[in-house]
Write a protein that holds these residues in place. Structure first.
Motif, PDB file in Angstrom:
ATOM      1  N   ARG A 231     -11.103  11.357  -3.423  1.00  0.00           N
ATOM      2  CA  ARG A 231      -9.656  11.488  -3.589  1.00  0.00           C
ATOM      3  C   ARG A 231      -8.998  10.130  -3.402  1.00  0.00           C
ATOM      4  O   ARG A 231      -8.943   9.614  -2.285  1.00  0.00           O
ATOM      5  CB  ARG A 231      -9.100  12.488  -2.581  1.00  0.00           C
TER       6      ARG A 231
ATOM      7  N   GLU B 165      -5.942   9.165  -3.381  1.00  0.00           N
ATOM      8  CA  GLU B 165      -4.770   9.119  -2.507  1.00  0.00           C
ATOM      9  C   GLU B 165      -5.168   9.125  -1.035  1.00  0.00           C
ATOM     10  O   GLU B 165      -4.494   8.529  -0.193  1.00  0.00           O
ATOM     11  CB  GLU B 165      -3.789  10.262  -2.816  1.00  0.00           C
TER      12      GLU B 165
ATOM     13  N   SER C 228       0.829  -1.217   0.000  1.00  0.00           N
ATOM     14  CA  SER C 228       0.000   0.000   0.000  1.00  0.00           C
ATOM     15  C   SER C 228       0.854   1.255   0.000  1.00  0.00           C
ATOM     16  O   SER C 228       0.521   2.239  -0.659  1.00  0.00           O
ATOM     17  CB  SER C 228      -0.914   0.021   1.229  1.00  0.00           C
TER      18      SER C 228
ATOM     19  N   ARG D 123       2.147   1.758  -3.482  1.00  0.00           N
ATOM     20  CA  ARG D 123       1.064   2.206  -4.371  1.00  0.00           C
ATOM     21  C   ARG D 123       0.641   3.638  -4.096  1.00  0.00           C
ATOM     22  O   ARG D 123       0.115   4.311  -4.969  1.00  0.00           O
ATOM     23  CB  ARG D 123      -0.153   1.296  -4.224  1.00  0.00           C
ATOM     24  N   LEU D 124       0.849   4.101  -2.880  1.00  0.00           N
ATOM     25  CA  LEU D 124       0.436   5.457  -2.517  1.00  0.00           C
ATOM     26  C   LEU D 124       1.317   6.506  -3.171  1.00  0.00           C
ATOM     27  O   LEU D 124       0.835   7.565  -3.562  1.00  0.00           O
ATOM     28  CB  LEU D 124       0.487   5.617  -0.991  1.00  0.00           C
TER      29      LEU D 124
ATOM     30  N   VAL E 118       0.293   8.109  -6.790  1.00  0.00           N
ATOM     31  CA  VAL E 118      -1.077   8.558  -7.005  1.00  0.00           C
ATOM     32  C   VAL E 118      -1.139  10.082  -7.018  1.00  0.00           C
ATOM     33  O   VAL E 118      -0.578  10.749  -6.167  1.00  0.00           O
ATOM     34  CB  VAL E 118      -2.008   8.001  -5.903  1.00  0.00           C
ATOM     35  N   THR E 119      -1.845  10.606  -8.019  1.00  0.00           N
ATOM     36  CA  THR E 119      -2.114  12.042  -8.061  1.00  0.00           C
ATOM     37  C   THR E 119      -3.620  12.226  -8.101  1.00  0.00           C
ATOM     38  O   THR E 119      -4.355  11.374  -8.578  1.00  0.00           O
ATOM     39  CB  THR E 119      -1.484  12.705  -9.301  1.00  0.00           C
ATOM     40  N   ALA E 120      -4.070  13.344  -7.631  1.00  0.00           N
ATOM     41  CA  ALA E 120      -5.508  13.615  -7.578  1.00  0.00           C
ATOM     42  C   ALA E 120      -5.984  14.366  -8.807  1.00  0.00           C
ATOM     43  O   ALA E 120      -7.079  14.885  -8.815  1.00  0.00           O
ATOM     44  CB  ALA E 120      -5.829  14.411  -6.321  1.00  0.00           C
TER      45      ALA E 120
ATOM     46  N   ARG F   6      -6.486   5.559  -0.182  1.00  0.00           N
ATOM     47  CA  ARG F   6      -5.331   4.654  -0.051  1.00  0.00           C
ATOM     48  C   ARG F   6      -4.557   4.939   1.227  1.00  0.00           C
ATOM     49  O   ARG F   6      -4.083   4.015   1.885  1.00  0.00           O
ATOM     50  CB  ARG F   6      -4.415   4.778  -1.262  1.00  0.00           C
ATOM     51  N   ALA F   7      -4.449   6.196   1.596  1.00  0.00           N
ATOM     52  CA  ALA F   7      -3.770   6.541   2.855  1.00  0.00           C
ATOM     53  C   ALA F   7      -4.544   5.995   4.048  1.00  0.00           C
ATOM     54  O   ALA F   7      -3.937   5.525   5.027  1.00  0.00           O
ATOM     55  CB  ALA F   7      -3.599   8.057   2.965  1.00  0.00           C
TER      56      ALA F   7
END
Length: 177
Positions: A155, A157, A135, A138-139, A142-144, A160-161
């Motif tokens: 969102r 990200e 995780s 993968r984080l 990531v862009t929003a 995932r957070a």
């Protein structure tokens, strides 16, 4: 959970904040966000309640049966949803881990077991440690999409957070068993 009070309160805060954000995600316009947010909110709040230090509050014996019932039902729901694959298998493992920890806490409230670490605990620690590492990787990319017009519940990200936070909390809770 067993262990020092300060880390316990930090886990409570982390898990409760994660659960609250997952409730916000339930209002998302993105179906995938809504579909998983309810189960993740349940996990966040359940983990927060379970992480309250024993020195501050020792739950009555019936509370562990309540945890087993709630997370057992969540595990059955995740098992049913896992037929389609995807993230539901992780929810199944997470809910099953909560059932396992509830049973372990009911069997030995306030003290550690005597002879080594049970194999189930080791397997869950390996799973969640791997999940946390994956995780985290993968984080990073990531862009929003600039964040323009993107609601808090949409969102990727942040969701995932939150999953990363709950994975870290699960590892910490398993270590205290």
């Amino acid at each position: 959970m067993h262990g020092p009070a300060s880390p316990g309160w930090l886990l409570v805060a982390l898990c409760a904040a994660t659960g609250a954000y997952c409730l916000l995600r339930m209002r998302s316009h993105v179906e995938e966000q809504r579909r998983t947010a309810g189960g993740e909110a349940l996990m966040g709040f359940g983990m927060a309640a379970m992480a309250v230090p024993a020195a501050a509050f020792t739950p009555p014996s019936w509370a562990w049966l309540l945890y087993v019932t709630v997370f057992g039902a969540a595990a059955l729901h995740a098992l049913w949803a896992a037929r389609a694959g995807g993230h539901h298998v992780h929810h199944l493992v997470g809910a099953s881990a909560m059932v396992y920890m509830s049973v372990a806490m009911a069997d030995s409230p306030g003290h550690h077991g005597g002879s080594g670490v049970p194999p189930v605990t080791v397997a869950l620690l390996l799973y969640f440690t791997g999940y946390v590492l994956l995780s985290g990787v993968r984080l990073v990319p990531v862009t929003a999409g600039g964040g323009v017009g993107v609601g808090w519940g949409d969102r990727p990200e942040l969701s995932r957070a939150c999953r990363l936070s709950m994975g870290i909390a699960m590892v910490a809770m398993l270590l205290t068993l």
